[in-house]
Design an enzyme around this catalytic site. Structure first.
Site, mmCIF file in Angstrom:
data_model
loop_
_atom_site.group_PDB
_atom_site.id
_atom_site.type_symbol
_atom_site.label_atom_id
_atom_site.label_comp_id
_atom_site.label_asym_id
_atom_site.label_seq_id
_atom_site.Cartn_x
_atom_site.Cartn_y
_atom_site.Cartn_z
ATOM 1 N N HIS A 197 0.842 -1.209 0.000
ATOM 2 C CA HIS A 197 0.000 0.000 0.000
ATOM 3 C C HIS A 197 0.871 1.252 0.000
ATOM 4 C CE1 HIS A 197 -3.040 -2.730 2.268
ATOM 5 N NE2 HIS A 197 -3.420 -2.659 1.005
ATOM 6 N N LYS A 201 -15.824 -7.905 3.218
ATOM 7 C CA LYS A 201 -14.891 -8.336 4.269
ATOM 8 C C LYS A 201 -15.383 -7.813 5.613
ATOM 9 C CE LYS A 201 -10.857 -7.800 1.200
ATOM 10 N NZ LYS A 201 -9.646 -6.978 0.984
ATOM 11 N N ARG A 215 -1.354 -6.213 -8.105
ATOM 12 C CA ARG A 215 -0.286 -7.167 -7.825
ATOM 13 C C ARG A 215 -0.279 -8.269 -8.875
ATOM 14 N NH1 ARG A 215 -2.428 -8.333 -1.861
ATOM 15 N NH2 ARG A 215 -4.267 -8.352 -3.207
ATOM 16 N N SER A 227 -2.921 -8.230 3.070
ATOM 17 C CA SER A 227 -3.427 -7.960 4.423
ATOM 18 C C SER A 227 -3.959 -9.237 5.066
ATOM 19 C CB SER A 227 -4.536 -6.903 4.369
ATOM 20 O OG SER A 227 -4.013 -5.661 3.964
HETATM 21 O O1 PNS Z 1 -8.392 -3.084 -0.063
HETATM 22 P P1 PNS Z 1 -9.629 -3.630 -0.718
HETATM 23 O O2 PNS Z 1 -10.408 -4.504 0.230
HETATM 24 O O3 PNS Z 1 -9.344 -4.311 -2.018
HETATM 25 O O4 PNS Z 1 -10.524 -2.350 -1.041
HETATM 26 C C1 PNS Z 1 -11.811 -2.501 -1.617
HETATM 27 C C2 PNS Z 1 -12.576 -1.199 -1.451
HETATM 28 C C3 PNS Z 1 -12.680 -0.799 0.014
HETATM 29 C C4 PNS Z 1 -11.859 -0.089 -2.217
HETATM 30 C C5 PNS Z 1 -13.973 -1.442 -2.060
HETATM 31 O O5 PNS Z 1 -14.607 -2.489 -1.384
HETATM 32 C C6 PNS Z 1 -14.826 -0.182 -1.972
HETATM 33 O O6 PNS Z 1 -14.689 0.687 -2.817
HETATM 34 N N1 PNS Z 1 -15.694 -0.141 -0.931
HETATM 35 C C7 PNS Z 1 -16.576 0.973 -0.722
HETATM 36 C C8 PNS Z 1 -18.004 0.606 -1.177
HETATM 37 C C9 PNS Z 1 -18.139 0.813 -2.665
HETATM 38 O O7 PNS Z 1 -17.835 1.849 -3.201
HETATM 39 N N2 PNS Z 1 -18.669 -0.248 -3.329
HETATM 40 C C10 PNS Z 1 -18.876 -0.244 -4.762
HETATM 41 C C11 PNS Z 1 -17.689 -0.861 -5.461
HETATM 42 S S1 PNS Z 1 -17.879 -0.829 -7.216
#
Ligand code: PNS
Length: 157
Positions: A17, A41, A91, A128
């Site tokens: 990150h 998650k 990644r 993570s």
């Molecule tokens: O680190 P991650 O878990 O890959 O991050 C994923 C994250 C938090 C960026 C994604 O789940 C997210 O954008 N969550 C906020 C809710 C949202 O916008 N959902 C629509 C996604 S298209």
């Protein structure tokens, strides 16, 4: 230069990150890091405030980086922070699959674009999820996370 938004779960924040943030600073200047709730998650290790504090401590050397937490949509966080676009690190091909779906969805529903940055090769294996597992059983994560995160994880045991 425009502000860019780097959203993620960051549970916990790791060196991969940090690499994406450092690349974003070099390329785009101002970066807002958004610690977000990921609905897929639900059972995380740290709450949003804890994650945000660890990220702040880890990017203290980067004056153009701001750290916030959000519990809603990434596109709303982009709008609230006046971000020109979202940045995400890639990644592996597995990351590409899910990131491509999210990027298309965020553009379709709100017109927000996403730019992918390739993670530094030496860091592509870091996740993570495995850091959480290692930390849970007292494993050594010092090579995987910034020092403030390592200290916080050590406190858990
Ligand atoms: O680190 P991650 O878990 O890959 O991050 C994923 C994250 C938090 C960026 C994604 O789940 C997210 O954008 N969550 C906020 C809710 C949202 O916008 N959902 C629509 C996604 S298209």
């Amino acid at each position: 230069m425009s502000v860019v938004l780097y959203p993620g779960s960051f549970d916990p924040f790791h060196l991969g990150h940090l690499d994406v943030i450092e690349q974003s600073v070099e390329l785009f200047g101002n970066v807002t890091v958004a610690a977000m709730h990921n609905p897929t998650k639900p059972s995380g290790m740290f709450n949003l405030d804890e994650r945000m504090e660890m990220i702040k401590a880890s990017v203290a050397h980067l004056p153009t980086v701001t750290v916030r937490s959000f519990s809603g949509l990434a596109v709303d966080a982009a709008r609230d922070t006046n971000a020109g676009f979202i940045v995400k690190g890639l990644r592996t091909g597995g990351d590409f699959e899910i990131e491509q779906q999210m990027a298309h969805t965020n553009h379709a529903v709100a017109g927000v674009r996403t730019v992918y940055l390739p993670c530094k090769p030496s860091l592509v294996f870091i996740s993570s999820r495995f850091i959480r597992e290692l930390a849970k059983y007292g494993g050594d994560v010092a090579e995987l996370v910034p020092a403030p995160v390592a200290a916080r994880l050590a406190d858990l045991n």
